[in-house]
Structure formats: structure tokens, C-alpha cells
Design a protein around this motif. Structure first.
Motif, mmCIF file in Angstrom:
data_model
loop_
_atom_site.group_PDB
_atom_site.id
_atom_site.type_symbol
_atom_site.label_atom_id
_atom_site.label_comp_id
_atom_site.label_asym_id
_atom_site.label_seq_id
_atom_site.Cartn_x
_atom_site.Cartn_y
_atom_site.Cartn_z
ATOM 1 N N GLY A 195 0.800 -1.086 0.112
ATOM 2 C CA GLY A 195 -0.056 -0.085 -0.044
ATOM 3 C C GLY A 195 0.912 1.301 -0.009
ATOM 4 N N TYR A 196 1.921 1.502 0.789
ATOM 5 C CA TYR A 196 2.725 2.614 0.701
ATOM 6 C C TYR A 196 3.520 2.753 -0.601
ATOM 7 N N VAL A 230 0.859 4.177 -2.917
ATOM 8 C CA VAL A 230 0.726 5.412 -2.771
ATOM 9 C C VAL A 230 1.746 6.344 -3.389
ATOM 10 N N LYS A 231 2.826 6.121 -3.028
ATOM 11 C CA LYS A 231 4.043 6.766 -3.252
ATOM 12 C C LYS A 231 4.024 7.110 -4.607
ATOM 13 N N PHE A 234 1.814 7.528 -6.672
ATOM 14 C CA PHE A 234 1.033 8.427 -7.297
ATOM 15 C C PHE A 234 1.613 9.587 -7.248
ATOM 16 N N VAL A 281 -3.243 -0.404 -4.236
ATOM 17 C CA VAL A 281 -3.938 -0.100 -3.028
ATOM 18 C C VAL A 281 -4.995 -1.132 -2.857
#
Length: 300
Positions: free
Chosen positions: A100-101, A104-105, A107, A192
Motif C-alpha cells: 500500500g505504501y 500510494v507513493k 501517485f 492499493v
């Protein structure tokens, strides 16, 4: 060779297959991810590296759980497998947060150019992991191995991750071919979703392991099945208490029953043996039935 030995061989073989597969896939994904600059494949590769640790832990705990009961562990070593299952849940949870990290990074970064080789690698991983999931789950349910079932769910989490990689890389290739920049972010968006699914799997596996370690009763339906069997023995006048708990790949039953107080010790012993043999013959996963006899009199 006994049934338990056959089950042990089948489960250990299945976990060895999982361990070797995870090592190969880890090397393949990280290598391709680095050479072709694929962030999603690289993240999936590091996720697979965690699976290597999880498979090794499951293998170790599984072999330990097969040890017979001894003076220090009179109920056997079955819970070692449950501890291994809990460790798999922790590793899955860490992997979910990491995926998930990384998603998101991405993006907030310039999306990397997609590679056909990376897509082919993700497809191979998807097919391989789906086959491993089906095989490991089938063996795990057959031998009632908590560690093997947890490993199967770990493979399922990898199926989700590989599917996300296939979709993400595929969308990025389409975006590069048709000059649609927005499609390049299909990769992190899928990541995600995968992280949420993997986290949910980790929670379910961890909760089951915790329930067993905390001596939770087996489902009410199984208790009713045990009670129905016990009542078929005519000498049993009442069931005072009935409990059962999982101890890894086997179940322990704890029973208190009322029988005629005028019976001899030998007769009470014979009744206990009859009940124990009846339950174990009807439920192959029951390893021990602990029976306490209480006196019963007609005026009760």
C-alpha cells in the motif's frame, strides 16, 4: 505406513514446493523489476521475499508439530503449527502495508515506462501462484494443517498481487501505446486495492490462530455432533459438560457425564473406553477424549 505419517509426508512435501517456488519467484521478480525498471514487480518481488520467510516458518513449525507427546508436552506439539500460522499472518500484514505504501507513493512520482517482459513475468507469477494456492489448500484441508492452509492463503494473496501487477503493467503499456498518461497510474491504484485484500487475509488468518491459542471452543455444530454420539451410549444418563478445542491439526475433547452410581469402577472404565473409541472412530481429527464420570441416581 500409518495415515498420520502419510499426511505428514504430504504436508511437508507441499510446504517444500511452496518454499522452492517462492525462492524462484522472488529472484525472478526482483531481477526483472530492476532490469526493466518496474516498481510494481519490484514491490511484488520483495513481497515474495517475505513469503520465503513465511514458508520456512511454516515448514519448521509443521515438522515440530508432528513430534509425539512427551513429559513436558503431554498434549503434543500441535500448537507449533498454529504459531507458524500466526507468523504468516504477521508477515502478510507487513507485506500489505508495504504494498500500500509503495502504491500510494507512486501517485506522486513520474510513472515508469512499462515493459512487456515485466508483464510476462507477472502473468507467469499469477498462473504459478494460482496453481500453488489450489494444490496447497487441497492438501491443507485434507490433513487439517493450519500452517499449510495459512500458506495457501499466502499464495492467494500473491495471486491478488500478481493480478494487480498484470492489470497495472497492462494499462501502462496501453497508455504508452496510445499516449494516455492517466492509464500509467492504473498500477498504483491496483496496488492499493491489493494491499487492502492482503490485509484482510492477514486479519482472518491471525484471528483464527489467536482463537486456537486462546483455547476457543470448536463451533457449536461440532459440539452437537459429539453430544449426539455420546447419547447413543445407553449407559450415559446425562451430559454435565462438553468442551472441545483445536490443538493445531487435531482436536481435544473434554467431557463430564453422569452414569449410574451403582456401577463398578471396571464398568465405568468400559463405558469411558466405549465413548472415547466411538468419538475417535467418527471424527478422524480427534486425538484424545478426556472423560470424567459423575454418579447418577434415579431419584435425580
Amino acid at each position: 505406513m500409518t495415515t498420520n505419517q502419510n499426511h505428514s509426508i504430504a504436508s511437508v512435501f507441499a510446504i517444500w514446493i511452496s518454499l522452492m517456488s517462492n525462492i524462484v519467484l522472488t529472484v525472478l521478480k526482483i531481477l526483472v523489476g530492476v532490469l526493466f525498471n518496474s516498481p510494481v514487480l519490484l514491490a511484488d518481488g520483495f513481497h515474495n521475499a517475505g513469503d520465503v520467510v513465511a514458508s520456512a516458518a511454516a515448514l519448521t513449525s509443521m515438522r515440530f508439530s508432528q513430534r509425539p507427546a512427551d513429559d513436558d508436552h503431554p498434549y503434543g506439539h500441535g500448537k507449533a503449527e498454529v504459531i507458524g500460522s500466526g507468523l504468516v499472518a504477521i508477515i502478510l500484514g507487513i507485506a500489505a502495508i508495504y504494498i500500500g505504501y509503495e502504491a500510494v507513493k507512486t501517485f506522486f512520482e513520474e510513472p515508469a515506462k512499462a515493459s512487456v517482459i515485466a508483464l510476462i513475468t507477472a502473468i507467469i507469477s499469477l498462473i504459478w501462484k494460482q496453481a500453488l494456492y489450489m494444490y496447497t489448500m487441497r492438501v491443507g484441508k485434507k490433513v487439517n494443517s493450519k500452517g499449510l492452509i495459512a500458506t495457501a492463503y499466502d499464495h492467494l494473496a500473491d495471486v491478488y498481487a500478481s493480478l494487480a501487477a498484470v492489470v497495472g503493467i497492462g494499462l501502462a503499456l496501453i497508455g504508452d501505446a496510445y499516449h494516455i498518461p492517466l492509464l500509467s497510474y492504473g498500477d498504483p491504484f491496483a496496488g492499493v486495492i491489493v494491499s487492502v485484500l492482503v490485509l484482510r487475509l492477514a486479519y482472518e488468518i491471525g484471528k483464527e490462530a489467536m482463537d486456537i491459542l486462546m483455547e476457543k471452543n470448536v463451533p457449536e455444530e461440532r459440539l452437537r455432533e459429539f453430544a449426539a454420539l455420546i447419547r447413543t451410549v445407553p449407559e450415559v444418563k446425562r451430559i454435565d459438560r462438553l468442551r472441545a478445542r483445536e490443538h493445531g491439526h487435531y482436536v481435544l475433547v473434554d467431557l463430564r457425564i453422569g452414569i449410574s452410581g451403582t456401577l463398578t469402577i471396571q464398568e465405568g472404565h468400559d463405558i469411558s473406553s466405549k465413548i472415547r473409541n466411538l468419538i475417535i472412530s467418527e471424527h478422524a481429527d480427534v486425538d484424545e477424549v478426556l472423560i470424567h464420570l459423575n454418579p447418577w441416581y434415579p431419584d435425580e
